[in-house]
Design a protein around this motif. Structure first.
Motif, mmCIF file in Angstrom:
data_model
loop_
_atom_site.group_PDB
_atom_site.id
_atom_site.type_symbol
_atom_site.label_atom_id
_atom_site.label_comp_id
_atom_site.label_asym_id
_atom_site.label_seq_id
_atom_site.Cartn_x
_atom_site.Cartn_y
_atom_site.Cartn_z
ATOM 1 N N MET A 135 -5.617 -5.887 -1.495
ATOM 2 C CA MET A 135 -4.436 -6.336 -2.230
ATOM 3 C C MET A 135 -4.392 -5.832 -3.665
ATOM 4 N N ARG A 143 1.370 -0.932 -6.199
ATOM 5 C CA ARG A 143 1.606 -2.025 -5.250
ATOM 6 C C ARG A 143 3.046 -2.497 -5.351
ATOM 7 N N TYR A 144 3.702 -2.563 -4.197
ATOM 8 C CA TYR A 144 5.058 -3.094 -4.103
ATOM 9 C C TYR A 144 5.035 -4.425 -3.360
ATOM 10 N N ASP A 145 5.654 -5.454 -3.930
ATOM 11 C CA ASP A 145 5.898 -6.717 -3.240
ATOM 12 C C ASP A 145 7.375 -6.743 -2.870
ATOM 13 N N HIS A 175 3.258 -11.500 4.523
ATOM 14 C CA HIS A 175 3.200 -12.939 4.235
ATOM 15 C C HIS A 175 4.293 -13.618 5.075
ATOM 16 N N THR A 186 3.596 -6.872 1.179
ATOM 17 C CA THR A 186 2.930 -6.134 0.105
ATOM 18 C C THR A 186 2.500 -4.777 0.651
ATOM 19 N N VAL A 188 0.648 -1.159 -0.552
ATOM 20 C CA VAL A 188 -0.094 -0.419 -1.568
ATOM 21 C C VAL A 188 -0.039 1.060 -1.198
ATOM 22 N N LYS A 210 8.216 -7.234 -7.071
ATOM 23 C CA LYS A 210 7.319 -6.827 -8.149
ATOM 24 C C LYS A 210 6.730 -5.462 -7.835
#
Length: 217
Positions: A135, A143-145, A175, A186, A188, A210
């Protein structure tokens, strides 16, 4: 992620017919808390310091010190171990390991092959380190959320956006319980030059929660 990528392969074991004295020496020497017990190459149990304590007199009773020493030197590991052991297949995923530990309230799992031969061991600490590595991002990663609809087509459309942008995906984590309508994903990826990718994600109605890029200038 296959569980064998994170397990300890150089596993120390003890034979069921060995004595508690030998097990105690291994615990003191290596500072671990779980010792797989084998018999004829097969895993037959697990031994912990708590298992040893259960077969010995209370250390608070000074009158039984001599008996404690006798038991340590004459009791086999088989008499104190927990059996049968809870194990996980070498073909299982990291998430399978998390679920098995949670359901059985344990913090260590021996990993066995199809024949039941132990090939490694994984602890809750190993799993936490694995998820931290998966993570987190190092200096060259981003990293993209992302928020997606809870449909397979939305997920594959997201993957297609990354592929069209020629981005190397290093890790994906879903998630599922984020909300009833959406899932939080998420992703990466390698590299920092992602302006075109960000625009493409928005154009495909993928909400970006994010973006983390610690090594970017």
């Amino acid at each position: 992620m296959n569980i064998t990528l994170w397990m300890h392969k150089n596993m120390i074991t003890i034979a069921a017919e060995q004595l508690l004295q030998q097990a105690i020496e291994l615990f003191e020497q290596h500072r671990f808390r779980h010792l797989p017990v084998v018999q004829e190459g097969k895993l037959v149990g697990m031994l912990t310091p708590a298992d040893i304590s259960r077969v010995l007199p209370s250390p608070l009773n000074q009158d039984e010190v001599e008996e404690t020493g006798y038991l340590i030197e004459n009791t086999t590991v088989a008499a104190a171990m927990s059996a049968p052991p809870i194990t996980i297949s070498a073909a299982a995923s990291l998430l399978d390991g998390v679920d098995l530990m949670r359901r059985n309230k344990i913090d260590s799992l021996p990993v066995v092959d199809a024949a039941g031969t132990p090939v490694g061991i994984i602890s809750i600490t190993d799993i936490l380190e694995a998820f931290n590595e998966i993570m987190s991002t190092d200096g060259g990663d981003t990293r993209y959320d992302l928020r997606l609809d809870r449909t397979a087509s939305s997920f594959y459309a997201m993957i297609d956006v990354f592929n069209q942008a020629n981005k190397e995906i290093l890790a994906i984590f879903q998630h599922y319980d984020f909300s009833k309508e959406q899932q939080l994903v998420t992703v990466v990826i390698s590299g920092h030059d992602n302006e075109a990718l960000t625009d493409a994600l928005w154009q495909h109605n993928i909400t970006i929660d994010k973006v983390s890029s610690p090594g970017a200038a």
